[in-house]
Write a protein that holds these residues in place. Sequence first.
Motif, PDB file in Angstrom:
ATOM      1  N   ILE A  24       1.034  -1.436   0.183  1.00  8.42           N
ATOM      2  CA  ILE A  24      -0.175  -0.169  -0.086  1.00  8.42           C
ATOM      3  C   ILE A  24       0.538   1.517  -0.108  1.00  8.42           C
ATOM      4  CG2 ILE A  24      -1.778   1.812   1.434  1.00  8.42           C
ATOM      5  CD1 ILE A  24      -3.359  -1.065   2.040  1.00  8.42           C
ATOM      6  N   LEU A  25       1.980   1.108   0.983  1.00 10.12           N
ATOM      7  CA  LEU A  25       3.021   2.392   0.475  1.00 10.12           C
ATOM      8  C   LEU A  25       3.472   2.647  -0.198  1.00 10.12           C
ATOM      9  CD1 LEU A  25       4.110   4.862   2.687  1.00 10.12           C
ATOM     10  CD2 LEU A  25       5.630   2.939   3.710  1.00 10.12           C
ATOM     11  N   GLN A  28       0.814   4.469  -3.387  1.00  9.78           N
ATOM     12  CA  GLN A  28       0.733   5.382  -1.675  1.00  9.78           C
ATOM     13  C   GLN A  28       2.055   6.113  -2.615  1.00  9.78           C
ATOM     14  OE1 GLN A  28       0.315   5.187   1.858  1.00  9.78           O
ATOM     15  NE2 GLN A  28      -2.065   5.536   1.619  1.00  9.78           N
ATOM     16  N   GLU A  29       3.212   6.118  -2.653  1.00  7.09           N
ATOM     17  CA  GLU A  29       4.384   7.146  -2.675  1.00  7.09           C
ATOM     18  C   GLU A  29       5.261   6.845  -3.840  1.00  7.09           C
ATOM     19  OE1 GLU A  29       6.329   7.854   1.027  1.00  7.09           O
ATOM     20  OE2 GLU A  29       3.858   7.988   2.300  1.00  7.09           O
ATOM     21  N   ALA A  37       0.202  -0.964 -10.228  1.00  9.69           N
ATOM     22  CA  ALA A  37      -0.419  -1.346  -8.730  1.00  9.69           C
ATOM     23  C   ALA A  37      -1.532  -1.967  -8.525  1.00  9.69           C
ATOM     24  CB  ALA A  37      -1.325   0.852  -8.531  1.00  9.69           C
ATOM     25  N   VAL A  70      -6.583   3.182  -1.972  1.00  8.36           N
ATOM     26  CA  VAL A  70      -5.340   3.683  -2.443  1.00  8.36           C
ATOM     27  C   VAL A  70      -5.611   3.592  -3.637  1.00  8.36           C
ATOM     28  CG1 VAL A  70      -3.512   3.549  -2.458  1.00  8.36           C
ATOM     29  CG2 VAL A  70      -4.406   2.939   0.167  1.00  8.36           C
ATOM     30  N   GLU A  73      -7.155   7.148  -4.518  1.00 10.85           N
ATOM     31  CA  GLU A  73      -7.078   8.047  -4.158  1.00 10.85           C
ATOM     32  C   GLU A  73      -6.044   8.356  -4.468  1.00 10.85           C
ATOM     33  OE1 GLU A  73      -5.696   6.951  -0.006  1.00 10.85           O
ATOM     34  OE2 GLU A  73      -8.166   7.192   0.623  1.00 10.85           O
ATOM     35  N   ARG A  74      -5.365   7.391  -5.013  1.00 13.63           N
ATOM     36  CA  ARG A  74      -3.917   8.303  -6.130  1.00 13.63           C
ATOM     37  C   ARG A  74      -4.010   8.066  -7.419  1.00 13.63           C
ATOM     38  NH1 ARG A  74       0.999   5.587  -7.052  1.00 13.63           N
ATOM     39  NH2 ARG A  74       2.437   7.787  -8.517  1.00 13.63           N
TER      40      ARG A  74
END
Length: 85
Positions: A24-25, A28-29, A37, A70, A73-74
């Motif tokens: 997940i991190l 996100q990053e 993804a 996630v 959101e991304r």
Amino acid sequence: MEEREIREENRKIRFLRFLVDFSILSIQESDVSFEEALKTVEDVKRVACNLFPGKEETFELIYRPRFLRVIHERFGVISSDKASL
């Protein structure tokens, strides 16, 4: 269940939690594409099903919604056909 089996089960649970959190991190990053993804989610699902055979539905109920949130959101809106991946 023997103590050794309980320890092994707990080890597998901790590993899966770490893998999910790390993935997940990463989504996100890091600089991953939408397709990468989605592939990450499928890779984590494969590992989870290898660790816990027969628990695919549990992955779908617990972890996929977290991943999809996630990803949404991304990357924005996820079409219904992509959400089922």
